[in-house]
Scaffold this motif. Sequence first.
Motif, PDB file in Angstrom:
ATOM      1  N   LEU A   1     -59.633  28.365  43.251  1.00  0.00           N
ATOM      2  CA  LEU A   1     -59.773  29.751  42.820  1.00  0.00           C
ATOM      3  C   LEU A   1     -60.144  29.831  41.346  1.00  0.00           C
ATOM      4  O   LEU A   1     -61.015  30.619  40.953  1.00  0.00           O
TER       5      LEU A   1
ATOM      6  N   THR B   1     -55.938  32.385  51.464  1.00  0.00           N
ATOM      7  CA  THR B   1     -56.415  33.759  51.637  1.00  0.00           C
ATOM      8  C   THR B   1     -57.059  34.269  50.354  1.00  0.00           C
ATOM      9  O   THR B   1     -58.161  34.849  50.379  1.00  0.00           O
ATOM     10  N   ARG B   2     -56.378  34.068  49.227  1.00  0.00           N
ATOM     11  CA  ARG B   2     -56.906  34.550  47.951  1.00  0.00           C
ATOM     12  C   ARG B   2     -58.205  33.835  47.587  1.00  0.00           C
ATOM     13  O   ARG B   2     -59.126  34.447  47.022  1.00  0.00           O
ATOM     14  N   THR B   3     -58.298  32.555  47.900  1.00  0.00           N
ATOM     15  CA  THR B   3     -59.521  31.807  47.606  1.00  0.00           C
ATOM     16  C   THR B   3     -60.682  32.322  48.444  1.00  0.00           C
ATOM     17  O   THR B   3     -61.782  32.550  47.928  1.00  0.00           O
TER      18      THR B   3
ATOM     19  N   TYR C   1     -56.007  24.154  46.681  1.00  0.00           N
ATOM     20  CA  TYR C   1     -55.971  25.617  46.677  1.00  0.00           C
ATOM     21  C   TYR C   1     -54.949  26.137  45.669  1.00  0.00           C
ATOM     22  O   TYR C   1     -55.080  27.247  45.159  1.00  0.00           O
TER      23      TYR C   1
ATOM     24  N   ASP D   1     -60.980  35.280  49.830  1.00  0.00           N
ATOM     25  CA  ASP D   1     -61.305  36.637  49.380  1.00  0.00           C
ATOM     26  C   ASP D   1     -62.142  36.604  48.107  1.00  0.00           C
ATOM     27  O   ASP D   1     -63.073  37.404  47.943  1.00  0.00           O
ATOM     28  N   THR D   2     -61.824  35.678  47.213  1.00  0.00           N
ATOM     29  CA  THR D   2     -62.565  35.584  45.958  1.00  0.00           C
ATOM     30  C   THR D   2     -63.975  35.049  46.183  1.00  0.00           C
ATOM     31  O   THR D   2     -64.933  35.505  45.537  1.00  0.00           O
TER      32      THR D   2
ATOM     33  N   HIS E   1     -56.501  30.357  59.515  1.00  0.00           N
ATOM     34  CA  HIS E   1     -57.510  31.227  58.907  1.00  0.00           C
ATOM     35  C   HIS E   1     -58.788  31.248  59.738  1.00  0.00           C
ATOM     36  O   HIS E   1     -59.438  32.289  59.870  1.00  0.00           O
TER      37      HIS E   1
ATOM     38  N   ASP F   1     -51.154  31.900  51.607  1.00  0.00           N
ATOM     39  CA  ASP F   1     -51.532  32.947  50.660  1.00  0.00           C
ATOM     40  C   ASP F   1     -52.616  32.463  49.707  1.00  0.00           C
ATOM     41  O   ASP F   1     -53.562  33.206  49.395  1.00  0.00           O
ATOM     42  N   ALA F   2     -52.510  31.214  49.240  1.00  0.00           N
ATOM     43  CA  ALA F   2     -53.501  30.676  48.312  1.00  0.00           C
ATOM     44  C   ALA F   2     -54.869  30.553  48.970  1.00  0.00           C
ATOM     45  O   ALA F   2     -55.906  30.852  48.345  1.00  0.00           O
TER      46      ALA F   2
END
Length: 210
Positions: free
Chosen positions: A75, A110-112, A63, A114-115, A151, A107-108
Amino acid sequence: MPDPMPALAPGSLTLPAQPRVLVLGDSYTEGYGAEPETKGWAYLVGKPLGWKVTVDGIGGTGYLNPGPHNEGNYLQRLPKLQGRTFDLVVLQGGSNDRDATYPVLQDAVTRTIDTVRAEFPGTKILLLGPATPYGKPDEPRITAQCVLAGHAVAQDLPFVDPLGEAWFVDGDGDRYANPVNGHPSNAGYKRIAARFETDVRVLLGETKPS
């Protein structure tokens, strides 16, 4: 930290017939250690589940970790798949983010996630935690397991947890590991594929938890 072993919820995953599935991950998705690599678990699950699988696995990535040759973390690799359509994205791994603290990895992830949702609107997401054919996990694997479990609970995502379900136990390395590189052997990947298929059928509501 959250409970690392949320229960599989029967019927919590719905897919169309012959779904298009992306498996994005690290060396385990790549099939490193199998001979040939197409004997890895990600290549084995498509036929029994009726999936059309696209495998995107690169050893050493995660991630956060872009890999030994900057191949790109999860990501960073998503944009190259723009224009493709998937019914399900399986995000596998996390153990290569060895130096990440819990909040940074959280956080990583989450961003993955979301993307993935932004790049593939309407697609389902399944989280697959790290595994080891030797049974006893190291600290990075446990951290990744806990982050992914968090998550799964917070975002109501299906989470398949090889560590929590003890897909491998101490002593299994002699039977399921490739002695040259410490990754699963053909037998190890066959076991991962079988356990993953079993869990997915529970998530789809086709069978009950054993």
